[in-house]
Design an enzyme around this catalytic site. Structure first.
Site, mmCIF file in Angstrom:
data_model
loop_
_atom_site.group_PDB
_atom_site.id
_atom_site.type_symbol
_atom_site.label_atom_id
_atom_site.label_comp_id
_atom_site.label_asym_id
_atom_site.label_seq_id
_atom_site.Cartn_x
_atom_site.Cartn_y
_atom_site.Cartn_z
ATOM 1 N N ASP A 161 -4.586 -10.815 20.959
ATOM 2 C CA ASP A 161 -3.919 -9.617 21.495
ATOM 3 C C ASP A 161 -2.560 -9.454 20.841
ATOM 4 O O ASP A 161 -1.615 -10.173 21.174
ATOM 5 C CB ASP A 161 -3.760 -9.762 23.016
ATOM 6 C CG ASP A 161 -5.086 -9.680 23.736
ATOM 7 O OD1 ASP A 161 -5.686 -8.597 23.737
ATOM 8 O OD2 ASP A 161 -5.535 -10.708 24.285
ATOM 9 N N ASP A 174 -13.127 -6.184 28.090
ATOM 10 C CA ASP A 174 -11.920 -7.017 28.042
ATOM 11 C C ASP A 174 -11.108 -6.751 29.303
ATOM 12 O O ASP A 174 -10.712 -5.608 29.557
ATOM 13 C CB ASP A 174 -11.112 -6.637 26.783
ATOM 14 C CG ASP A 174 -9.838 -7.448 26.613
ATOM 15 O OD1 ASP A 174 -9.621 -8.407 27.373
ATOM 16 O OD2 ASP A 174 -9.053 -7.109 25.693
HETATM 17 C C1 DX5 Z 1 -5.211 -7.479 28.415
HETATM 18 C C2 DX5 Z 1 -5.702 -8.140 27.143
HETATM 19 C C3 DX5 Z 1 -6.735 -9.154 27.372
HETATM 20 C C4 DX5 Z 1 -6.308 -10.318 28.218
HETATM 21 C C5 DX5 Z 1 -7.490 -10.675 29.057
HETATM 22 O O1 DX5 Z 1 -4.562 -6.319 28.126
HETATM 23 O O2 DX5 Z 1 -6.229 -7.174 26.262
HETATM 24 O O3 DX5 Z 1 -7.384 -9.571 26.196
HETATM 25 O O4 DX5 Z 1 -5.878 -11.441 27.493
HETATM 26 O O5 DX5 Z 1 -7.117 -11.596 29.978
HETATM 27 P P1 DX5 Z 1 -7.974 -11.865 31.303
HETATM 28 O O6 DX5 Z 1 -9.333 -12.332 30.906
HETATM 29 O O7 DX5 Z 1 -7.173 -12.893 32.023
HETATM 30 O O8 DX5 Z 1 -8.058 -10.555 32.079
HETATM 31 ZN ZN ZN Z 2 -7.410 -7.870 24.569
#
Ligand code: DX5
Ligand code: ZN
Length: 248
Positions: A57, A196
């Site tokens: 990210d 995601d």
């Molecule tokens: C949120 C990110 C994700 C995040 C997901 O905006 O794009 O990729 O790291 O984290 P979890 O699985 O904890 O929701």
């Molecule tokens: Zn992400």
């Protein structure tokens, strides 16, 4: 081992929904939920635990205010540690289309841009393909799937349906995003569809039952005591959901 997506397995005789035998199931841990002071170590840990790809990210603190993570130099350094891993970069930055050449240069496998942040997503997709880069189109929760969006999505290798507002890990999965997956899967029977945000084995199954075949997971992987089991359970959730989808 982490590699590119395996070829789609489509049963003979057609591309309509229902005739598909399977789409490749892939689990991509988001290292944002790991210990960011040990990025290479965390990446290696999830690769060894069975990750299919690594979700990175890249947030610039502007497109989503306050969400500032890491940039191309860090990903390049990580690439030097993991020359063979499939790196899936989720770009949450202003003017993401300006970073395509750099993404290619630092060895990213696939870059996903936000529909909402990109000036001309179609042109960006063509340019990425010209560079030999896989490209994804991410949809924030407020973005609806309509005719215009579908015609743009057609140009992309993957559509990422965000199941939380982009910005932070640890948020709850939004089930109201599932109809978007169904709409996309109906139009694109063989395209990779990724989710995601708030993905757990249970929500992965819901997403796959609506058509998703790739899942990013941060908290549910890194907050687990047993990474291998966490990834296996996510994969199992996706497989169960895909069976439901195939039977629907
Ligand atoms: C949120 C990110 C994700 C995040 C997901 O905006 O794009 O990729 O790291 O984290 P979890 O699985 O904890 O929701
Ligand atoms: Zn992400």
């Amino acid at each position: 081992m982490v590699t590119s997506a395996s070829p789609l397995r489509v049963s003979a005789g057609g591309s309509q929904q229902g005739s598909l035998s399977a789409l490749p199931i892939r689990v991509g841990p988001s290292v944002l939920a790991g210990d960011l002071s040990k990025l290479a170590f965390e990446t290696r840990r999830v690769i060894r635990a069975g990750a299919d790809y690594i979700h990175l990210d890249m947030f610039d603190g502007n497109w989503v205010q306050g969400a500032f993570t890491f940039g191309p130099m860090v990903v390049k350094a990580l690439r030097d540690h993991e020359p063979r891993a499939y790196f899936d970069v989720h770009l949450c930055v202003m003017r993401p289309e300006e970073y395509l050449e750099e993404m290619k240069h630092i060895g990213v496998s696939r870059v996903t841009l936000h529909f909402e942040a990109t000036r001309d997503p179609g042109a960006a997709a063509n340019r990425a393909h010209g560079l030999g880069l896989e490209i994804g189109l991410a949809l924030a929760p407020e973005t609806q799937v309509d005719e215009k969006l579908l015609s743009i999505a057609e140009l992309f290798d993957v559509v990422l349906v965000m199941t939380v507002p982009p910005g932070f890990g640890g948020q709850s999965f939004m089930p109201e995003m599932l109809p978007k997956l169904r709409q996309l899967r109906e139009v694109f029977p063989t395209k990779a569809l990724e989710v995601d945000g708030g993905v757990t084995p249970t929500t992965a199954a819901l997403a796959a039952a609506a058509g998703a075949n790739e899942a990013v997971a941060g908290s549910s992987v890194f907050h687990s005591r047993n990474l291998r089991r966490a990834i296996r359970e996510l994969r199992h959730g996706l497989e169960q959901g895909q069976q439901t989808w195939q039977q629907s």
